[in-house]
Enzyme design. Structure first.
Site, PDB file in Angstrom:
ATOM      1  N   LEU A   1      -5.767  85.581 -69.395  1.00 28.83           N
ATOM      2  CA  LEU A   1      -6.670  84.589 -69.978  1.00 28.83           C
ATOM      3  C   LEU A   1      -6.443  84.416 -71.477  1.00 28.83           C
ATOM      4  O   LEU A   1      -6.180  85.371 -72.192  1.00 28.83           O
ATOM      5  CB  LEU A   1      -8.126  84.997 -69.713  1.00 28.83           C
ATOM      6  CG  LEU A   1      -8.510  85.128 -68.237  1.00 28.83           C
ATOM      7  CD1 LEU A   1     -10.000  85.486 -68.102  1.00 28.83           C
ATOM      8  CD2 LEU A   1      -8.196  83.864 -67.442  1.00 28.83           C
TER       9      LEU A   1
ATOM     10  N   HIS B   1      -8.411  79.009 -71.178  1.00 27.19           N
ATOM     11  CA  HIS B   1      -9.293  79.389 -70.067  1.00 27.19           C
ATOM     12  C   HIS B   1     -10.734  79.539 -70.551  1.00 27.19           C
ATOM     13  O   HIS B   1     -11.677  79.092 -69.885  1.00 27.19           O
ATOM     14  CB  HIS B   1      -8.839  80.733 -69.470  1.00 27.19           C
ATOM     15  CG  HIS B   1      -7.469  80.739 -68.881  1.00 27.19           C
ATOM     16  ND1 HIS B   1      -6.421  81.424 -69.451  1.00 27.19           N
ATOM     17  CD2 HIS B   1      -6.967  80.158 -67.758  1.00 27.19           C
ATOM     18  CE1 HIS B   1      -5.336  81.274 -68.710  1.00 27.19           C
ATOM     19  NE2 HIS B   1      -5.635  80.507 -67.682  1.00 27.19           N
TER      20      HIS B   1
HETATM   21  P1  AMP Z   1      -3.850  78.957 -64.876  1.00 24.59           P
HETATM   22  O1  AMP Z   1      -4.417  80.322 -65.098  1.00 24.59           O
HETATM   23  O2  AMP Z   1      -2.633  78.659 -65.668  1.00 24.59           O
HETATM   24  O3  AMP Z   1      -3.728  78.619 -63.406  1.00 24.59           O
HETATM   25  O4  AMP Z   1      -4.940  77.941 -65.433  1.00 24.59           O
HETATM   26  C1  AMP Z   1      -6.274  77.979 -64.987  1.00 24.59           C
HETATM   27  C2  AMP Z   1      -7.003  76.776 -65.538  1.00 24.59           C
HETATM   28  O5  AMP Z   1      -6.985  76.830 -66.959  1.00 24.59           O
HETATM   29  C3  AMP Z   1      -6.350  75.445 -65.133  1.00 24.59           C
HETATM   30  O6  AMP Z   1      -7.355  74.491 -64.848  1.00 24.59           O
HETATM   31  C4  AMP Z   1      -5.567  75.092 -66.362  1.00 24.59           C
HETATM   32  O7  AMP Z   1      -5.348  73.699 -66.515  1.00 24.59           O
HETATM   33  C5  AMP Z   1      -6.485  75.606 -67.457  1.00 24.59           C
HETATM   34  N1  AMP Z   1      -5.716  75.813 -68.683  1.00 24.59           N
HETATM   35  C6  AMP Z   1      -4.584  76.557 -68.843  1.00 24.59           C
HETATM   36  N2  AMP Z   1      -4.130  76.435 -70.107  1.00 24.59           N
HETATM   37  C7  AMP Z   1      -4.985  75.612 -70.758  1.00 24.59           C
HETATM   38  C8  AMP Z   1      -5.042  75.077 -72.080  1.00 24.59           C
HETATM   39  N3  AMP Z   1      -4.121  75.368 -72.990  1.00 24.59           N
HETATM   40  N4  AMP Z   1      -6.056  74.250 -72.384  1.00 24.59           N
HETATM   41  C9  AMP Z   1      -6.999  73.921 -71.453  1.00 24.59           C
HETATM   42  N5  AMP Z   1      -6.995  74.382 -70.193  1.00 24.59           N
HETATM   43  C10 AMP Z   1      -6.005  75.217 -69.843  1.00 24.59           C
END
Ligand code: AMP
Length: 297
Positions: A43, A47
């Site tokens: 995270l 996140h």
């Molecule tokens: P992940 O852990 O990469 O599967 O991401 C989980 C959630 O966090 C997804 O909805 C991603 O789009 C969001 N997320 C990941 N990186 C970012 C970021 N830099 N800004 C905003 N949301 C993010």
């Protein structure tokens, strides 16, 4: 603090579907709105921004941490995807999360399972051709997580713009009673989109990683100057990557309609500029949505 007849106390670790369902059912029975933030852990502030939004909306906040094997291709980075459970747990606790659902792969995919949720054409755009089966894995796990958590609202980041559009489509197409909220993309101070995979970059590759954002900005500036040749814009963007990251491999740099993900037909009022590059085996994605003012007569 008391909320209905549920006492809000320490964050609950729910490693099983049964434990998660029980805690969430109690909150629902107490009249809480259930908000859900699905993640793969490692995270970062991106996140946390989703968690903050979920809490600001007044939701009982459920976060899942699950590195979903079905969304990784055979030659992708499943085994080296960062796993930082203790730090993630602490970050959730600090952010005021109510339930962390962190199942094992066996809990989510028990022996004999075989059902998949297959998205449509939206999954053929952008990342689709470079990650065959990826969005099928995403839709399958998100559908299953929705069935476990039964959220009223689920929060996704614009960082994964294609994923957010595909999930919205899935929820509509399968009549899932979940409201989808897409939250802004959070960047590092220098502009690099925050990503769990940034931790895998060598310092030299981290320095080159900004090339992708620079390329997107080049595309945005061209659009805002009134450029209407998609070919010229993409050539300028490619050039920006080559100038700033000599060792990057470009998967794609594209201008598409933000809703349909079809190639942008310029001139038009809104364009999603999206790209993916690979640096030392680490795949990075980023995007910008550009609102183009209509020309003054
Ligand atoms: P992940 O852990 O990469 O599967 O991401 C989980 C959630 O966090 C997804 O909805 C991603 O789009 C969001 N997320 C990941 N990186 C970012 C970021 N830099 N800004 C905003 N949301 C993010």
């Amino acid at each position: 603090m008391a909320h209905g007849n549920v006492i809000l106390s320490a964050m609950l670790d729910a490693p099983t579907i049964a434990a998660a369902r029980k805690a969430i059912a109690a909150a629902r029975a107490a009249g809480r709105t259930i908000g859900f933030v699905p993640t793969m852990g490692a995270l970062h502030a991106g996140h946390v921004s989703l968690i903050d939004r979920c809490r600001a909306d007044g939701c009982f906040t459920v976060v899942s941490i699950f590195v979903n094997p079905t969304q990784f291709g055979p030659n992708e980075d499943l085994s080296r995807y960062p796993r930082t459970w203790e730090a993630d747990r602490a970050a959730c606790d600090r952010a005021g999360v109510d339930v962390v659902f962190a199942p094992t792969a066996e809990e989510m995919y028990p022996p004999g399972e075989q059902t998949r949720v297959r998205p449509g054409r939206l999954a053929d755009a952008l990342c689709g051709p470079f990650r065959p089966g990826h969005f099928e894995g995403v839709c399958t796990v998100v559908a299953k997580l929705f069935n476990i958590v039964l959220p009223d609202v689920a929060y996704f980041g614009q960082k994964d713009a294609q994923q957010a559009v595909i999930i919205r489509r899935m929820v509509n197409d399968l009549a899932m009673p979940v409201r989808i909220v897409t939250c802004p993309l959070i960047r590092d101070a220098d502009g690099l989109a925050l990503s769990s995979r940034n931790a895998l970059l060598t310092p030299a590759d981290r320095a080159q990683a900004l090339a992708l954002y620079r390329a997107l900005c080049t595309g945005r500036d061209a659009l805002l100057r009134g450029e209407t040749s998609v070919g010229r814009i993409i050539a300028a963007m490619r050039n920006a990557v080559v100038q700033n990251a000599g060792s990057a491999a470009i998967d794609y740099l594209s201008l598409v309609d933000p809703e349909t993900l079809e190639p942008a037909a310029l001139p038009c009022p809104r364009v999603l500029i999206a790209g993916a590059i690979r640096l030392g085996g680490v795949r990075l994605i980023d995007n910008l949505t550009v609102e183009i003012p209509s020309p003054t007569p």
